[in-house]
Each structure stands twice: as structure tokens, then as C-alpha cells.
Design a protein around this motif. Structure first.
Motif, PDB file in Angstrom:
ATOM      1  N   ALA A  74       0.836  -1.201   0.000  1.00 24.75           N
ATOM      2  CA  ALA A  74       0.000   0.000   0.000  1.00 24.75           C
ATOM      3  C   ALA A  74       0.876   1.259   0.000  1.00 24.75           C
ATOM      4  N   MET A  75       1.944   1.226   0.806  1.00 23.74           N
ATOM      5  CA  MET A  75       2.864   2.351   0.844  1.00 23.74           C
ATOM      6  C   MET A  75       3.533   2.571  -0.503  1.00 23.74           C
ATOM      7  N   LYS A 131      10.009   4.481  -1.183  1.00 24.74           N
ATOM      8  CA  LYS A 131       9.298   3.549  -2.059  1.00 24.74           C
ATOM      9  C   LYS A 131      10.127   2.307  -2.356  1.00 24.74           C
ATOM     10  N   SER A 161       2.233   7.310  -6.986  1.00 28.74           N
ATOM     11  CA  SER A 161       1.416   8.431  -7.461  1.00 28.74           C
ATOM     12  C   SER A 161       1.887   9.746  -6.853  1.00 28.74           C
ATOM     13  N   GLU A 162       2.340   9.708  -5.603  1.00 34.65           N
ATOM     14  CA  GLU A 162       2.813  10.922  -4.935  1.00 34.65           C
ATOM     15  C   GLU A 162       4.073  11.455  -5.610  1.00 34.65           C
ATOM     16  N   GLU A 217       2.502   1.676  -3.514  1.00 33.30           N
ATOM     17  CA  GLU A 217       1.540   2.144  -4.513  1.00 33.30           C
ATOM     18  C   GLU A 217       1.196   3.621  -4.316  1.00 33.30           C
ATOM     19  N   TYR A 218       1.030   4.020  -3.054  1.00 32.66           N
ATOM     20  CA  TYR A 218       0.708   5.423  -2.782  1.00 32.66           C
ATOM     21  C   TYR A 218       1.858   6.332  -3.183  1.00 32.66           C
TER      22      TYR A 218
END
Length: 276
Positions: A75-76, A271, A82-83, A78-79
Motif C-alpha cells: 500500500a505504501m 518507495k 502516485s505521490e 503504490e501510494y
């Protein structure tokens, strides 16, 4: 007679070997236990059952924990994907200056050094962009004195503390400077002229020998107890060396762009860590 003896020997042999249990280690027999075979078999099965139950419990717990960690890490990752994309798009639109006109620039991680010559004098400005970001958001007051919030989101800018070193003749005049608080509100009974101040202020000043670092052993004069005329003359000395209003604006713009690059680099590292 002989046949009876053979029969007895055979019976005894079977009895002994049917109740003898060998506990084995690789390549060797550790010991032999002459315990009734039914009892030994019963104990062995119970112990084996307990071992298997404990092993399965540990394995299931490890799998559940590992799955939970993997889901959080995923989840981290993937977020952040986009960030990072969004932050790079913001940087491409021109988030601050990429250089300081008229200054040689040396960057090492979050540390930045600016240098230039003025005759036989070396002017050095040092700053670090860590913990230097705040919001460029000016509160305005309504007629009732309440703060009126702006609809647009505040812009994040970097206003790092910086030191100015004027070096000549083996002596360094070092001044630590801080940006003025851009977010300090104007009181209802004040005008902008009442609260006018320079873009930055001198926090303290010290004299160093060439090669000497500022430490507790070096006398430092803080602005709070400094003579007002001495303070103004020091500001004039900086302004004469083009360290004034325009310099402060350029430094803030450059520091904002540079800090943003460091922020993106941090997100990319985070990431990569979450993706392992």
C-alpha cells in the motif's frame, strides 16, 4: 532337548527385540531403551502431536504477520508511486530557482554553500534545508478582528537559517541570519508600515580566526543585546555586498526548489524500501 532350547532362545530373542527401541542420530545409535513397546509408542505419538501443533501455530502466525506486513508495504509503495509522479510534475512547472545568480554553488546532501569574491574578500553563505519548510500563508483580518481564511491551499516554501561569512586578512566576520516570519498576522489596529521589517534579520555575530570553527569558546554577540546602531551598520555591510532584499528572495526560491528535490529523493528511497 536341543529343539526345546532353540525354541526358548527364539522366544526370548523376539521378546527382547520387540520391546527394544533405539533412539537414532545420523549415522549412529544413541541408546537402547528396554521399555514396554506399547507405552513407548503411546508417548512418542503424543509428543509428536504436540510438536506438530506448536509448529503449525508458529507457521500460521508467521504467515499472517508476513502477509500483513506485505499488504502495508505494498500500500505504501503504490501510494508513493502516485505521490512521486505528482511532485515531479509540480517541480517541472518551475518550483523555485534552479541556481543562485552570481554565486558559486556547492551542494552536499541537504547542505548548501554559496561563494563569491569581492576584491580580496571571500563571501560565503551556508545553509541546510532540513526542517526549513513552512507554509506561505498570510492570515488576513476582517473588520471584526477574526482571521479570514483564504480558499487556495498555502504554498510550501523553504526559509532556512543561514550564515554569512566575510573573510579577509585571516579573520572571519560571521553572522547568523534568520528569515522574518512571513506568517505573523497584522493586528487590527496596525498598518503594514507599522510592522515593516527586513526580509531577514541578524540573530548573532562572531569573529573567528581563519580555519577556526564557531564553538562555545568563541564570543558571540546576540541581536537581543546588541547596540541598535551596530546592528544597523552590520545590515548595511551585508546590503553593500548584495545580501539584502533581492538576495533573500533568490535564496528562498533556490532553497525551495532544492528542498523539493531532496523531498522527492526521500520519497523514492522510501518507495524502494517498501518494495523490497
Amino acid at each position: 532337548m536341543i529343539s526345546k532350547m532353540c525354541f526358548r532362545f527364539t522366544s526370548v530373542s523376539r521378546s527382547i527385540f520387540s520391546t527394544a527401541i533405539a533412539t537414532r542420530t545420523p549415522g549412529r545409535i544413541a541408546h537402547v531403551s528396554l521399555v514396554p513397546s506399547r507405552q513407548v509408542s503411546h508417548v512418542g505419538l503424543r509428543q509428536r502431536s504436540q510438536i506438530l501443533t506448536t509448529s503449525n501455530s508458529i507457521r500460521n502466525s508467521w504467515i499472517q504477520t508476513r502477509c500483513a506486513q506485505s499488504e502495508a508495504d505494498q500500500a505504501m509503495s503504490e501510494y508513493l508511486a502516485s505521490e512521486i509522479k505528482m511532485e515531479k510534475e509540480m517541480g517541472a512547472k518551475g518550483k523555485g530557482k534552479e541556481s543562485m545568480p552570481g554565486w558559486e554553488t556547492e551542494c552536499n546532501g541537504c547542505n548548501v554553500i554559496l561563494k563569491k569574491m569581492r576584491g580580496d574578500e571571500t563571501i560565503t553563505v551556508k545553509f541546510n534545508v532540513n526542517h526549513s519548510v513552512d507554509s506561505n500563508f498570510d492570515d488576513t483580518y476582517s473588520e471584526e478582528g477574526d482571521v479570514a481564511e483564504k480558499e487556495e491551499e498555502p504554498e510550501l516554501v523553504s526559509r532556512p537559517m543561514f550564515s554569512v561569512e566575510l573573510s579577509k586578512g585571516g579573520t572571519i566576520l560571521q553572522m547568523t541570519c534568520v528569515f522574518s516570519d512571513a506568517n505573523e498576522p497584522i493586528e487590527p489596529d496596525q498598518t503594514e508600515e507599522d510592522v515593516f521589517e527586513d526580509a531577514f534579520s541578524i540573530d548573532d555575530v562572531a569573529l573567528l580566526r581563519q580555519g577556526e570553527s564557531n564553538s562555545e569558546a568563541v564570543y558571540s554577540l546576540t541581536a537581543g543585546v546588541m547596540d541598535a546602531d551596530v546592528y544597523q551598520l552590520l545590515m548595511n555591510m551585508l546590503d553593500e555586498r548584495d545580501i539584502g532584499e533581492q538576495f533573500a528572495q533568490d535564496l528562498q526560491s533556490f532553497a525551495t526548489a532544492y528542498e523539493h528535490k531532496q523531498y522527492i529523493s526521500f520519497l523514492e528511497g522510501l518507495k524502494a524500501f517498501a518494495s523490497k
